[in-house]
Design a protein around this motif. Structure first.
Motif, PDB file in Angstrom:
ATOM      1  N   UNK A  51       5.647  17.744   6.378  1.00  0.00           N
ATOM      2  CA  UNK A  51       6.894  17.073   6.009  1.00  0.00           C
ATOM      3  C   UNK A  51       6.935  15.651   6.559  1.00  0.00           C
ATOM      4  N   UNK A  52       6.471  15.486   7.792  1.00  0.00           N
ATOM      5  CA  UNK A  52       6.399  14.143   8.374  1.00  0.00           C
ATOM      6  C   UNK A  52       5.475  13.250   7.540  1.00  0.00           C
ATOM      7  N   UNK A  53       4.343  13.791   7.141  1.00  0.00           N
ATOM      8  CA  UNK A  53       3.376  13.012   6.367  1.00  0.00           C
ATOM      9  C   UNK A  53       3.943  12.644   5.003  1.00  0.00           C
ATOM     10  N   UNK A  54       4.617  13.579   4.349  1.00  0.00           N
ATOM     11  CA  UNK A  54       5.199  13.296   3.044  1.00  0.00           C
ATOM     12  C   UNK A  54       6.283  12.223   3.144  1.00  0.00           C
ATOM     13  N   UNK A  55       7.123  12.314   4.160  1.00  0.00           N
ATOM     14  CA  UNK A  55       8.170  11.305   4.358  1.00  0.00           C
ATOM     15  C   UNK A  55       7.559   9.931   4.616  1.00  0.00           C
ATOM     16  N   UNK A  56       6.531   9.893   5.449  1.00  0.00           N
ATOM     17  CA  UNK A  56       5.864   8.630   5.768  1.00  0.00           C
ATOM     18  C   UNK A  56       5.256   8.003   4.509  1.00  0.00           C
ATOM     19  N   UNK A  57       4.645   8.837   3.661  1.00  0.00           N
ATOM     20  CA  UNK A  57       4.024   8.336   2.438  1.00  0.00           C
ATOM     21  C   UNK A  57       5.053   8.048   1.343  1.00  0.00           C
ATOM     22  N   UNK A  58       6.251   8.600   1.480  1.00  0.00           N
ATOM     23  CA  UNK A  58       7.277   8.408   0.465  1.00  0.00           C
ATOM     24  C   UNK A  58       7.062   9.250  -0.769  1.00  0.00           C
ATOM     25  N   UNK A  59       6.550  10.498  -0.578  1.00  0.00           N
ATOM     26  CA  UNK A  59       6.309  11.387  -1.710  1.00  0.00           C
ATOM     27  C   UNK A  59       7.087  12.682  -1.500  1.00  0.00           C
ATOM     28  N   UNK A  60       7.520  13.325  -2.584  1.00  0.00           N
ATOM     29  CA  UNK A  60       8.169  14.631  -2.441  1.00  0.00           C
ATOM     30  C   UNK A  60       7.151  15.680  -2.015  1.00  0.00           C
ATOM     31  N   UNK A  61       7.618  16.749  -1.401  1.00  0.00           N
ATOM     32  CA  UNK A  61       6.743  17.816  -0.927  1.00  0.00           C
ATOM     33  C   UNK A  61       7.194  19.153  -1.500  1.00  0.00           C
ATOM     34  N   UNK A  62       6.282  19.811  -2.192  1.00  0.00           N
ATOM     35  CA  UNK A  62       6.518  21.165  -2.678  1.00  0.00           C
ATOM     36  C   UNK A  62       5.903  22.146  -1.685  1.00  0.00           C
ATOM     37  N   UNK A  63       6.711  23.088  -1.203  1.00  0.00           N
ATOM     38  CA  UNK A  63       6.238  24.054  -0.221  1.00  0.00           C
ATOM     39  C   UNK A  63       6.149  25.432  -0.874  1.00  0.00           C
TER      40      UNK A  63
END
Length: 584
Positions: A301-313
């Motif tokens: 989640x931290x990585x997705x936020x940093x990259x500015x991309x949505x995350x599907x879990x």
């Protein structure tokens, strides 16, 4: 990306091509077509990614003397088109595969040395006498199974496709069981069947209807000192420029992009690089039901936020395993002991359900730049013992333990014909500038293609997903080989150059975490009374590997009993279950 198949000689016909086509539809759902002539045939099931309206396969030239099929991606195809244009060749559309036959006509067999990408290519050349030629990319990202003898050659992207093409089962290769126990997979050049192989990374096979010739290119993936070093510089900034360039030319298609986002350095860096170029990037992450110390969701989640991309879990549940595991094994077509294979299978399934066809993964970064803890351990070991100890870390269990599972007759056969450990020691002993480079080259050219890349290809294509691996690009391999050891591993500090360049691409939380492989909680889930336990015991209760003379039934039952009494044999039991399910 496609599934390809074909033959020269061997008495095969269009009905055989139909059979190979039908069993590989998942990997090529968009268009299926095959062509043939006297004594030859080529077919392709297409997964259309780059310019779907063009690039129909099999390709042919104007006079019908050349035909080709191709699986993979050629990332420098636009540079190739520019070169072809200087020779008066004009191509319609923007398909990467359309350059293959004109480039082959221009440069002959050496054309493949000029390609940058991941590919398996087949060409039927009828100009002098019928010949079938097969090529594989430098790291074996895309490969084929084949059988070749004086009667001809037949090949297919998947082993079930080759079985369907031939129309008859081959005998089981006796050394395959020992190879699996030693490698946790079947190494490149081997399959379940006697006489059926895969191409080695960078290998070319030529068959003229009478004889077969195999050779490995001296330039494919070889260190070309000065090329990338001059352009980018052997520094962290140089690596940053190279990776930025590779990700850019690997993400030109119109289709949206998924990225397998574990929450580690390699995938987090890719997510950032992709999001700088595209607005249609989505991260995907697998969790496992329950609470586990290895859970990486917070980092993802931290990585997705940093990259500015949505995350599907996606959550993998225990109750799914009795259906998922056999489906995964069938998709692989070859045994692979890594438990997280089932997690990857689920991940690609959910990507497909969400409408994605292209996925980027971080595979290969550890083998290129020295990311695994076992590298530090091997470098600290004494000269006499470190090779065997290193290979024990790659095996399902240490050598003496897995040999104890064999029947006396199978051990005797291996002692006479040669076992897999002996061959692995020979490969690990090949000359290199340093011990570290000996280890990394062994992993890059043997372990990575067979254990990781083949798994990626088959599990993703089972769901119509194309996996792209920037860290396995030939230019990245050349760069990594040219790097001095101190930029890769020093003591317990590993993958140093990638951590240096990745610092600006990843969040602080990821920068401060320990290295962790892609995990599956096999230890927690494989306990007496769980769904997975009941499934594994049921599979091992009817062991064909024992009745076929490979494994000792009392030895297998002893492993099960010891685990119920508190010993930790979870990885071994998982590996034996996979081997049993995969056994043909």
């Amino acid at each position: 990306m496609c599934r390809i198949y074909g033959y020269l000689g061997r008495g095969l016909d269009a009905a055989a091509l139909d059979a190979a086509r039908d069993i590989q539809l998942a990997g090529g759902p968009d268009r299926q077509r095959h062509v043939g002539g006297e004594g030859w045939g080529l077919g392709c099931n297409r997964l259309a990614i780059q310019d779907p309206s063009h690039g129909c396969q099999p390709f042919t030239n104007a006079d019908g003397s050349l035909f080709a099929v191709f699986n993979g991606e050629i990332y420098n195809f636009r540079a190739v088109r520019e070169e072809l244009a200087t020779h008066g060749v004009r191509l319609d559309g923007d398909s990467d595969g359309s350059v293959i036959l004109p480039y082959y006509t221009l440069h002959g067999d050496a054309f493949v040395d000029r390609l940058e990408g991941m590919f398996s290519i087949a060409v039927v050349d009828l100009r002098v006498e019928p010949r079938l030629k097969l090529w594989c990319d430098p790291l074996g990202v895309k490969n084929v199974y084949y059988t070749a003898d004086a009667d001809g050659v037949a090949f297919s992207s998947e082993l079930p496709g080759l079985r369907a093409l031939l129309g008859k089962p081959n005998e089981v290769e006796p050394s395959a069981v020992d190879a699996y126990m030693n490698w946790q997979c079947l190494p490149d050049g081997m399959s379940w069947h006697t006489g059926v192989s895969t191409l080695l990374p960078g290998e070319r096979l030529t068959h003229d209807g009478r004889t077969v010739r195999r050779e490995r290119s001296s330039s494919l993936g070889a260190p070309r000192s000065g090329e990338e070093a001059e352009e980018y510089g052997l520094t962290s900034d140089g690596l940053g420029g190279l990776l930025t360039h590779e990700v850019a030319r690997m993400s030109l298609q119109e289709a949206p992009i998924a990225v397998q986002l574990s929450g580690g350095l390699d995938s987090s860096a890719l997510a950032t690089l992709l999001s700088r170029r595209r607005t249609d990037v989505t991260g995907f992450h697998v969790t496992h039901e329950g609470d586990h110390p290895s859970d990486e969701l917070s980092f993802a989640r931290e990585a997705a936020t940093h990259a500015g991309v949505p995350l599907e879990v996606i959550e993998l549940r225990q109750a799914e395993l009795p259906e998922l595991v056999p489906a995964m094994v069938a998709a692989l077509g070859t045994p692979n002991a890594t438990p997280h294979s089932v997690s990857a299978f689920v991940l690609f399934r959910e990507m497909a359900r969400n409408g994605f066809r292209v996925c980027f993964t971080g595979d290969g970064a550890d083998e290129q730049f020295g990311g695994y803890r076992r590298y530090s351990t091997a470098l600290a070991g004494d000269e006499q013992h470190w090779p065997r100890r290193y290979l024990d870390r790659l095996s399902l269990v240490p050598e003496h333990q897995y040999r104890d599972l064999y029947t006396p007759a199978y051990r005797e056969w291996l002692d006479t014909h040669g076992d897999s450990r002996r061959r692995a020691l020979e490969l690990l002993d090949r000359p290199a500038p340093s011990r570290l480079e000996r280890i990394l080259d062994f992993d890059r050219t043997h372990k990575l293609p067979a254990l990781n890349l083949r798994k990626l290809d088959h599990l993703s294509m089972a769901h119509g997903i194309e996996c792209r691996v920037p860290y396995c690009q030939p230019a990245v391999t050349r760069f990594a080989r040219a790097l001095p050891d101190e930029l890769k591993v020093v003591g317990s500090h590993r993958k140093r150059v990638l951590w240096d360049v990745g610092a600006k691409w990843i969040p602080e939380a990821v920068r401060g975490r320990d290295k962790q492989p892609f995990t599956f909680p096999v230890g927690a889930w494989l306990r007496p009374g769980t769904v997975l336990w009941d499934f594994v015991v049921d599979v091992l209760d009817r062991p064909r590997l024992c009745s076929s003379g490979f494994l000792s039934e009392p030895a297998v039952r002893r492993v099960v009993t010891e685990h119920t009494r508190g010993a930790d044999h979870a990885r071994l039991l998982w590996g034996l279950m996979i081997l049993e399910l995969s056994f043909p």
